[in-house]
Design a protein around this motif. Structure first.
Motif, short mmCIF file in Angstrom:
data_model
loop_
_atom_site.label_atom_id
_atom_site.label_comp_id
_atom_site.label_asym_id
_atom_site.label_seq_id
_atom_site.Cartn_x
_atom_site.Cartn_y
_atom_site.Cartn_z
N PHE A 60 0.93 -1.43 -0.30
CA PHE A 60 -0.36 0.20 0.18
C PHE A 60 0.88 1.20 -0.13
CE2 PHE A 60 -2.58 3.47 2.68
CZ PHE A 60 -3.47 3.31 1.27
N ILE A 61 1.92 1.38 1.00
CA ILE A 61 2.89 2.68 0.92
C ILE A 61 3.44 2.32 -0.94
CG2 ILE A 61 5.15 3.61 2.27
CD1 ILE A 61 3.97 2.08 4.60
N ALA A 62 3.69 1.67 -1.25
CA ALA A 62 4.28 1.78 -2.50
C ALA A 62 3.09 1.95 -3.45
CB ALA A 62 4.92 -0.07 -3.09
N ILE A 63 1.77 1.75 -3.93
CA ILE A 63 1.48 2.56 -4.43
C ILE A 63 0.78 3.94 -3.99
CG2 ILE A 63 -1.04 2.71 -4.98
CD1 ILE A 63 -1.05 -0.58 -3.98
N LEU A 64 1.04 4.15 -2.84
CA LEU A 64 0.94 6.08 -2.18
C LEU A 64 2.49 6.20 -3.57
CD1 LEU A 64 -0.39 5.26 0.93
CD2 LEU A 64 -1.64 6.29 -0.99
N ARG A 65 3.73 6.09 -3.48
CA ARG A 65 4.37 6.32 -4.02
C ARG A 65 4.92 6.52 -5.17
NH1 ARG A 65 8.82 3.70 0.40
NH2 ARG A 65 8.00 5.68 2.46
N SER A 66 3.65 5.57 -6.25
CA SER A 66 4.04 5.73 -7.26
C SER A 66 2.77 6.77 -8.16
CB SER A 66 3.47 3.93 -8.15
OG SER A 66 3.32 3.97 -9.00
N PRO A 67 3.70 7.59 -8.56
CA PRO A 67 3.03 7.68 -9.53
C PRO A 67 2.08 8.04 -10.55
CG PRO A 67 5.12 9.05 -9.27
CD PRO A 67 5.00 7.27 -8.73
N SER A 68 2.54 6.19 -11.05
CA SER A 68 1.66 6.42 -12.47
C SER A 68 -0.26 5.84 -12.10
CB SER A 68 1.71 5.25 -12.96
OG SER A 68 2.51 3.75 -12.04
N ALA A 69 0.82 4.98 -10.40
CA ALA A 69 -0.74 4.40 -9.31
C ALA A 69 -1.58 5.63 -9.37
CB ALA A 69 -0.74 3.77 -8.48
N VAL A 70 -1.36 7.14 -8.72
CA VAL A 70 -2.01 8.36 -8.36
C VAL A 70 -2.10 8.36 -10.11
CG1 VAL A 70 -2.14 10.02 -7.46
CG2 VAL A 70 -0.66 7.79 -6.29
N VAL A 71 -1.89 8.47 -10.87
CA VAL A 71 -2.31 9.49 -12.04
C VAL A 71 -3.60 8.94 -12.92
CG1 VAL A 71 -2.22 9.59 -14.67
CG2 VAL A 71 -0.37 10.80 -12.78
N PHE A 72 -3.46 7.22 -12.69
CA PHE A 72 -4.90 6.58 -12.90
C PHE A 72 -6.03 6.16 -12.31
CE2 PHE A 72 -1.08 5.25 -16.20
CZ PHE A 72 -1.65 5.76 -18.14
N THR A 73 -5.50 6.31 -11.29
CA THR A 73 -6.21 5.49 -10.10
C THR A 73 -7.51 7.19 -10.03
OG1 THR A 73 -5.33 3.83 -9.24
CG2 THR A 73 -7.25 4.71 -7.80
N LEU A 74 -7.13 8.17 -9.74
CA LEU A 74 -7.40 9.11 -9.29
C LEU A 74 -7.39 10.51 -10.48
CD1 LEU A 74 -5.99 9.84 -5.30
CD2 LEU A 74 -8.02 8.71 -6.41
N ALA A 75 -6.23 10.87 -10.67
CA ALA A 75 -5.75 12.53 -11.87
C ALA A 75 -6.92 12.54 -12.47
CB ALA A 75 -4.46 12.16 -11.50
N PHE A 76 -6.48 11.01 -13.86
CA PHE A 76 -7.27 11.20 -15.18
C PHE A 76 -8.93 11.15 -14.84
CE2 PHE A 76 -3.95 9.35 -17.69
CZ PHE A 76 -3.35 10.56 -18.10
N PRO A 77 -9.12 10.15 -13.74
CA PRO A 77 -10.72 10.12 -13.64
C PRO A 77 -11.28 11.29 -12.90
CG PRO A 77 -9.58 7.73 -13.16
CD PRO A 77 -8.76 9.18 -13.49
N LEU A 78 -10.31 12.63 -12.64
CA LEU A 78 -10.47 13.03 -11.75
C LEU A 78 -11.30 14.91 -12.70
CD1 LEU A 78 -11.99 14.81 -9.04
CD2 LEU A 78 -9.49 15.26 -8.32
N ILE A 79 -9.50 13.79 -13.59
CA ILE A 79 -9.93 15.82 -14.45
C ILE A 79 -11.36 15.94 -15.45
CG2 ILE A 79 -8.96 15.91 -17.09
CD1 ILE A 79 -6.43 15.70 -15.14
N PHE A 80 -11.61 13.84 -16.08
CA PHE A 80 -13.08 14.04 -16.84
C PHE A 80 -14.24 13.82 -16.18
CE2 PHE A 80 -9.95 11.15 -19.22
CZ PHE A 80 -10.25 12.18 -20.88
N VAL A 81 -14.06 13.52 -14.38
CA VAL A 81 -15.57 14.36 -13.93
C VAL A 81 -16.09 15.40 -13.84
CG1 VAL A 81 -16.15 14.04 -11.56
CG2 VAL A 81 -15.38 12.09 -12.68
#
Length: 366
Positions: A19-40
């Motif tokens: 879980f800590i590794a996921i939080l530190r992964s830019p790609s995980a944050v981008v695909f899980t939160l950033a891209f969907p949030l931008i479209f929303v």
């Protein structure tokens, strides 16, 4: 094996570290939160007004009349003024739907008359017909108010029944949830296990008493927690800022999260396949895109399947993301429960079984 070794403690440690590794992964944050949030946010701010008509106002247009006043009150119409040459150029380029000129035409029976001149171009497309319908409706309403004794061949009676307003956000947010789940399930899983294998982390795990199943379970649970937090965040943004429909409130939210967890588990099977057949890290994106890109485009993520040609729709209707998006929209907007979408769930289960059977043949630990 050491009898005092705790598999549960090992599982918790793997979950925490992953879980800590996921939080530190830019790609995980981008695909899980950033891209969907931008479209929303983009589609949320667009709202329900998907049609916008820009109408130029001619320099000789009479703006002190009921017709112009009625047009100015319509939210989908934007009346703009500019030099004649500029409006003519914008009209030819399709930047304006039409140029409007309302000219006085005297009076009859004490009632002012007007000539409404509308100039359009071939670049106006279907919007000019929409504008013409709006104009006719305004004139017809004015006639009915001023000339009450006019004969008519038919009387139109309309009945409005209770209904739920379907906003743009009600379509796009479930699609963004599906987008996020598929991206995380395929790309996240493929990159993770390929990296663990290449860096010999898995090999080091094998030197410990931890069971292989717990390695997979720990990574899956960590991704599941992260993804559900992301889904909850997107749902909250849609609900509090854009009136995203949640028919049964908290109950609907819980069902959406259950569906999200189910979808992620299915899509992780595709990630295991990609991880198993990729020979180096640079081959993961092309292989993963073969799985994800058709679904992003054809599974009703950004626009309805019905807009595609008839010959393409059967392909759209066999993709697993199509059924997840459909189930998410039904639960949120229609208020159905999970047991009311058995076909969607069965198709997803079938895809999951096929994916994990294939993964069991190609997935490599070393």
């Amino acid at each position: 094996m050491d009898r005092g070794y705790s598999q549960v403690s090992a599982l918790k440690a793997i979950i925490k570290a992953s879980f800590i590794a996921i939080l530190r992964s830019p790609s995980a944050v981008v695909f899980t939160l950033a891209f969907p949030l931008i479209f929303v946010l983009v589609f949320g701010f667009i709202g329900g007004n998907t049609i916008s008509l820009r109408i130029g106002v001619g320099k000789d247009c009479d703006t002190a009349n009921a017709i112009y006043a009625a047009l100015s009150r319509i939210k989908t119409i934007k009346l703009v003024t500019a030099p004649e040459e500029e409006m003519q150029e914008d009209l030819q380029k399709g930047h304006l739907t039409a140029v409007l000129n309302i000219m006085p035409a005297g009076k009859e029976d004490g009632v002012p008359r007007y000539t409404v001149h509308v100039r359009s171009s071939s670049a106006s497309g279907d919007n000019i017909r929409i504008f013409e319908v709006i104009l006719r409706d305004i004139v017809h309403t004015a006639d009915a108010r001023l000339f009450r004794d006019r004969p008519t061949v038919a009387t139109i009676q309309t009945t409005r029944i209770p209904g739920r307003r379907y906003r743009q956000i009600d379509f796009i947010l479930p699609g963004m949830l599906g987008f996020s789940l598929l991206s995380t399930g395929v790309f996240g899983t493929a990159f993770l296990f390929f990296s663990l294998r290449q860096t010999l982390v898995l090999k080091r795990f094998f030197a410990t008493p931890v069971r292989r199943f717990n390695i997979l379970l720990g990574e899956a649970v960590a991704r599941l927690i992260f993804q559900l937090l992301g889904a909850l965040f997107l749902i909250a943004v849609g609900y509090f800022f854009f009136e995203y429909t949640l028919v049964h409130g908290l109950e609907t939210v819980l069902e959406l999260l259950l569906l999200s967890a189910f979808g992620l588990i299915i899509f992780m099977g595709f990630g295991f396949i990609v991880s198993g057949i990729a020979r180096n890290e640079s081959t993961i994106p092309p292989i993963a895109n073969i799985v994800t890109m058709p679904q992003f485009l054809l599974a009703g993520t950004f626009f309805p399947i019905d807009v595609f040609p008839g010959w393409l729709q059967p392909l759209c209707r066999i993709l697993p993301l199509t059924y997840l998006n459909d189930a998410l929209r039904k639960v949120a907007f229609e208020g159905v429960h999970l047991w009311n979408v058995p076909w969607d769930l069965l198709v997803l289960v079938a895809w999951g079984v096929a994916a994990y059977l294939a993964a069991s043949r190609v997935f490599r630990w070393e």
